[in-house]
Design an enzyme around this catalytic site. Structure first.
Site, PDB file in Angstrom:
ATOM      1  N   GLU A  40      25.579   1.804  17.886  1.00 18.15           N
ATOM      2  CA  GLU A  40      24.871   0.547  17.659  1.00 18.15           C
ATOM      3  C   GLU A  40      24.673   0.427  16.151  1.00 18.15           C
ATOM      4  O   GLU A  40      24.154   1.353  15.523  1.00 18.15           O
ATOM      5  CB  GLU A  40      23.508   0.570  18.364  1.00 18.15           C
ATOM      6  CG  GLU A  40      22.789  -0.738  18.167  1.00 18.15           C
ATOM      7  CD  GLU A  40      21.456  -0.839  18.904  1.00 18.15           C
ATOM      8  OE1 GLU A  40      21.077   0.106  19.615  1.00 18.15           O
ATOM      9  OE2 GLU A  40      20.807  -1.891  18.749  1.00 18.15           O
ATOM     10  N   ARG A 264      23.121  16.329  23.702  1.00 22.03           N
ATOM     11  CA  ARG A 264      23.075  15.842  22.332  1.00 22.03           C
ATOM     12  C   ARG A 264      22.762  16.990  21.381  1.00 22.03           C
ATOM     13  O   ARG A 264      22.206  18.003  21.774  1.00 22.03           O
ATOM     14  CB  ARG A 264      22.098  14.691  22.164  1.00 22.03           C
ATOM     15  CG  ARG A 264      20.655  14.996  22.451  1.00 22.03           C
ATOM     16  CD  ARG A 264      19.826  13.715  22.540  1.00 22.03           C
ATOM     17  NE  ARG A 264      19.676  13.063  21.256  1.00 22.03           N
ATOM     18  CZ  ARG A 264      19.962  11.784  21.029  1.00 22.03           C
ATOM     19  NH1 ARG A 264      20.441  11.031  21.978  1.00 22.03           N
ATOM     20  NH2 ARG A 264      19.764  11.249  19.853  1.00 22.03           N
ATOM     21  N   LYS A 274      17.484   7.458  14.708  1.00 23.29           N
ATOM     22  CA  LYS A 274      17.731   6.448  13.677  1.00 23.29           C
ATOM     23  C   LYS A 274      16.447   5.688  13.362  1.00 23.29           C
ATOM     24  O   LYS A 274      16.194   5.340  12.220  1.00 23.29           O
ATOM     25  CB  LYS A 274      18.795   5.455  14.161  1.00 23.29           C
ATOM     26  CG  LYS A 274      20.210   5.959  13.948  1.00 23.29           C
ATOM     27  CD  LYS A 274      21.225   4.872  14.250  1.00 23.29           C
ATOM     28  CE  LYS A 274      21.513   4.817  15.733  1.00 23.29           C
ATOM     29  NZ  LYS A 274      22.634   3.939  16.079  1.00 23.29           N
TER      30      LYS A 274
HETATM   31  P1  ATP Z   1      19.518   7.455  17.817  1.00 24.96           P
HETATM   32  O1  ATP Z   1      18.745   7.948  18.993  1.00 24.96           O
HETATM   33  O2  ATP Z   1      19.574   8.374  16.672  1.00 24.96           O
HETATM   34  O3  ATP Z   1      19.154   6.064  17.410  1.00 24.96           O
HETATM   35  P2  ATP Z   1      21.553   6.461  19.433  1.00 24.96           P
HETATM   36  O4  ATP Z   1      21.934   7.233  20.623  1.00 24.96           O
HETATM   37  O5  ATP Z   1      20.702   5.303  19.681  1.00 24.96           O
HETATM   38  O6  ATP Z   1      20.989   7.421  18.320  1.00 24.96           O
HETATM   39  P3  ATP Z   1      24.028   5.143  19.124  1.00 24.96           P
HETATM   40  O7  ATP Z   1      24.467   4.358  17.970  1.00 24.96           O
HETATM   41  O8  ATP Z   1      23.730   4.464  20.398  1.00 24.96           O
HETATM   42  O9  ATP Z   1      22.774   5.962  18.616  1.00 24.96           O
HETATM   43  O10 ATP Z   1      25.000   6.370  19.373  1.00 24.96           O
HETATM   44  C1  ATP Z   1      26.396   6.273  19.382  1.00 24.96           C
HETATM   45  C2  ATP Z   1      26.926   7.454  20.126  1.00 24.96           C
HETATM   46  O11 ATP Z   1      26.516   8.666  19.496  1.00 24.96           O
HETATM   47  C3  ATP Z   1      26.408   7.494  21.546  1.00 24.96           C
HETATM   48  O12 ATP Z   1      27.485   7.786  22.405  1.00 24.96           O
HETATM   49  C4  ATP Z   1      25.402   8.594  21.531  1.00 24.96           C
HETATM   50  O13 ATP Z   1      25.335   9.220  22.787  1.00 24.96           O
HETATM   51  C5  ATP Z   1      25.940   9.530  20.451  1.00 24.96           C
HETATM   52  N1  ATP Z   1      24.855  10.312  19.857  1.00 24.96           N
HETATM   53  C6  ATP Z   1      23.697   9.835  19.341  1.00 24.96           C
HETATM   54  N2  ATP Z   1      22.907  10.842  18.944  1.00 24.96           N
HETATM   55  C7  ATP Z   1      23.563  11.993  19.200  1.00 24.96           C
HETATM   56  C8  ATP Z   1      23.286  13.382  19.028  1.00 24.96           C
HETATM   57  N3  ATP Z   1      22.141  13.801  18.491  1.00 24.96           N
HETATM   58  N4  ATP Z   1      24.217  14.284  19.422  1.00 24.96           N
HETATM   59  C9  ATP Z   1      25.374  13.876  19.940  1.00 24.96           C
HETATM   60  N5  ATP Z   1      25.706  12.598  20.143  1.00 24.96           N
HETATM   61  C10 ATP Z   1      24.825  11.650  19.780  1.00 24.96           C
HETATM   62 MG    MG Z   2      21.761   4.261  21.594  1.00 19.29          MG
END
Ligand code: ATP
Ligand code: MG
Length: 560
Positions: A40, A264, A274
């Site tokens: 995102e 994760r 984020k």
């Molecule tokens: P955050 O919680 O930091 O905002 P998010 O999951 O909302 O992260 P996205 O932009 O939706 O961020 O993530 C893109 C991809 O990266 C998704 O498939 C998510 O599962 C993966 N991802 C996010 N954080 C991690 C992590 N700590 N380890 C592995 N993969 C991750």
């Molecule tokens: Mg997300």
């Protein structure tokens, strides 16, 4: 350290569970491997995303498949092109190239058509309840939900209202479109999940075309399906969403993408959200998204990390099915390993003590040849100037040393790296008794590793010529948080109370002149000190170097 290497080797021999899944699907006749990385664009990517990138692009590469980059841009309020651009730059810096670039917003028309189809099938309805009422009426795990009074609207009425929602006739929050599934379902996500909400906001790509925006659960699986993703890989917290992912695909009868979840990445002394990282940026707790203390990919780049070190780290931690927390020391181990191979060596003194060589002619300068990288002959050599006054590290001298101290001491001899043997003849102190200068003599026959009578000394120390040295601001970084788990707080405190006040320490260092030429971001080893690189703040008038990582794992020991 040796055990970490062995772990990696063992893992290379056996398949991880995602590779097993892919090999099984290939064995069953699947011809393609199509993955995607779906960020995102609401912030900069962090090291957790790097792991997801390495998995998705890595699997596609390993199995001759393709990996798309898809921006999950369904919430116009939080998203921005600044983030889109940074995400692309970070993925490419890591060494990956997407097959196709997509945006969930490109599918808004198709998603809308499919929503109409679900309404026609009696599988979706417009609900006039407020967000709060919807939440209250959802029930709990043990109490079934209460159906909305609007749940049984006719197909015609739902179609009419949904089209008018889209046309902007209703204010934010006044209506939603919900899937009509089961208000008593044991999986709470199935209790008539919201598919669309009204948000009158400009979208960074679609402008003001839309004022209804799809929810994650309605957009994600369908986007995967449109791109014919074979393996939709995401993090564990989405496992409860998987049945709903499948439900929408089945209800629409579209290409059946499948979702698989892995654990994760969590790192000690680090946060990966984020939202929280944005807060640190907005509150000025750090210099920006790329502040070298941040866990973001751009921060690691600014700090001097190499793409290979991040990829090796992702490989080392592997793919797990259960959540765990990785020691920050492992990431540092990976960058140290890689920089040891690729970084050129230089001499720099961070805590200077002046040395005057009393029998060396005043005004004379010599150049000594220094090896750029003992691990890589092709890196060549350079010339380092030598003169009568030098700086050495304060730690390399002891007035009353213990037995096995092989560096400089009163009456003792030491080798200056690449140059002469010197002997400490006199220790000069100020009125308070602080050592201000060492007066030494040198053996003129001892250049290039020799000596006048074949004697050898045990200690070799680094140095810089005082008149030629370049002053630089040196930024020493320590972990951003004082606690292994930043959420480990006393009552009444928040994670921000665990910010480390000493996460950045600025000192002045004295560098050999060739370090003026080092490009921003390129790490070099300051011999015997650590790895450093010029910061983006560095200018020819004011050099700034970041410490990428220490030579040895020092803080982990101190902190445990
Ligand atoms: P955050 O919680 O930091 O905002 P998010 O999951 O909302 O992260 P996205 O932009 O939706 O961020 O993530 C893109 C991809 O990266 C998704 O498939 C998510 O599962 C993966 N991802 C996010 N954080 C991690 C992590 N700590 N380890 C592995 N993969 C991750
Ligand atoms: Mg997300």
């Amino acid at each position: 350290m040796a055990s970490e290497i062995n772990e990696t080797e063992t893992r290379e021999k056996s398949l991880n569970f995602l590779e097993e899944i892919i090999e099984e699907s290939i064995a069953k006749g699947e011809k393609r491997v199509q993955t995607r990385f779906p960020p995102e664009p609401n912030g900069y990517l962090h090291i957790g995303h790097a792991k997801s990138i390495c998995i998705n692009f890595g699997l596609a590469k390993k199995y001759g498949g393709r990996c798309n980059l898809r921006f999950d841009d369904t919430n116009p309020v939080k998203e921005d092109v600044e983030y889109v651009d940074s995400i692309k730059r970070d993925i490419q810096w890591l060494g990956f190239q997407w097959a196709e670039e997509h945006y969930a917003s490109d599918y808004f028309d198709q998603l809308y058509e499919w929503a109409l189809e679900l309404i026609r099938k009696g599988l979706a309805y417009v609900d006039d309840q407020t967000q709060e009422q919807i939440r209250e009426n959802r029930g709990t795990v043990s109490v079934p939900g209460t159906p909305s009074p609007w749940r049984d609207r006719s197909v015609e009425e739902n179609l009419d209202l949904f089209v008018r929602m889209k046309n902007g006739e209703f204010p934010d929050g006044s209506k939603v479109l919900r899937a009509k599934i089961d208000m008593a379902h044991p999986n709470m996500l199935f209790r008539d999940p919201i598919m669309y909400r009204i948000i009158h906001a400009e979208h960074h790509r679609t402008g003001n075309k839309w004022c209804i925006y799809p929810m994650y659960d309605y957009a994600h699986g369908q986007s995967d399906s449109i791109e014919r993703i074979t393996h939709s890989i995401c993090t564990l917290e989405f496992d409860v969403h998987r049945p709903l992912y499948d439900w929408f695909i089945q209800a629409l009868g579209i290409y059946p993408s499948h979702q698989y979840e892995f654990a994760r990445l969590n790192l000690t002394y680090t946060l990966m959200s984020k939202r929280r990282l944005l807060k640190l940026v907005q509150e000025g707790a750090v210099m920006g998204w790329d502040d070298p203390r941040m866990p973001t990919i751009c921060a690691l780049r600014r700090k001097g990390y190499t793409p290979a070190s991040v990829r090796n780290f992702a490989e080392m931690v592997g793919v797990a099915k259960r959540d765990n927390v990785i020691d920050l020391g492992k990431l540092e181990y990976c960058v140290r390993e890689d920089l040891n191979k690729v970084a050129e060596r230089r001499m720099a003194v961070l805590n200077p003590l002046k040395v005057v060589i009393t029998n060396y002619p005043e005004g004379r300068t010599e150049l000594f040849t220094a090896i750029n990288n003992p691990e890589d002959e092709a890196a060549g050599t350079r010339q380092v100037p030598f003169s009568r006054e030098l700086y050495i590290e304060r730690d390399d001298f002891m007035e009353n040393p213990p037995k096995k101290f092989f560096r400089l001491q009163p009456g003792g001899e030491v080798r200056l790296r690449y140059a002469y043997l010197i002997k400490c003849e006199e220790v000069v102190k100020d009125a308070e008794g602080n050592i201000t200068e060492l007066r030494c003599t040198y053996d003129p026959m001892s250049g290039n590793g020799s000596s006048s009578d074949g004697r050898r000394v045990k200690g070799v120390i680094h140095w810089v010529s005082a008149q030629d040295a370049v002053e630089a601001e040196i930024r020493l970084f320590n972990p951003l948080f004082t606690k292994e788990n930043p959420d480990d707080v006393e009552e009444g405190q928040t994670w921000e109370d665990n910010l480390n006040p000493e996460s950045m320490v600025k000192i002045t260092g004295y560098l050999e002149p060739s370090l003026r030429e080092t490009p921003v971001g390129q790490a070099v080893q300051f011999e015997r000190v650590g790895y450093f690189c010029p910061d983006t703040d560095s200018t020819p008038e004011h050099l700034v170097f970041n410490r990428t990582v220490t030579l040895k794992d020092s803080w982990a020991k101190i902190n445990k």
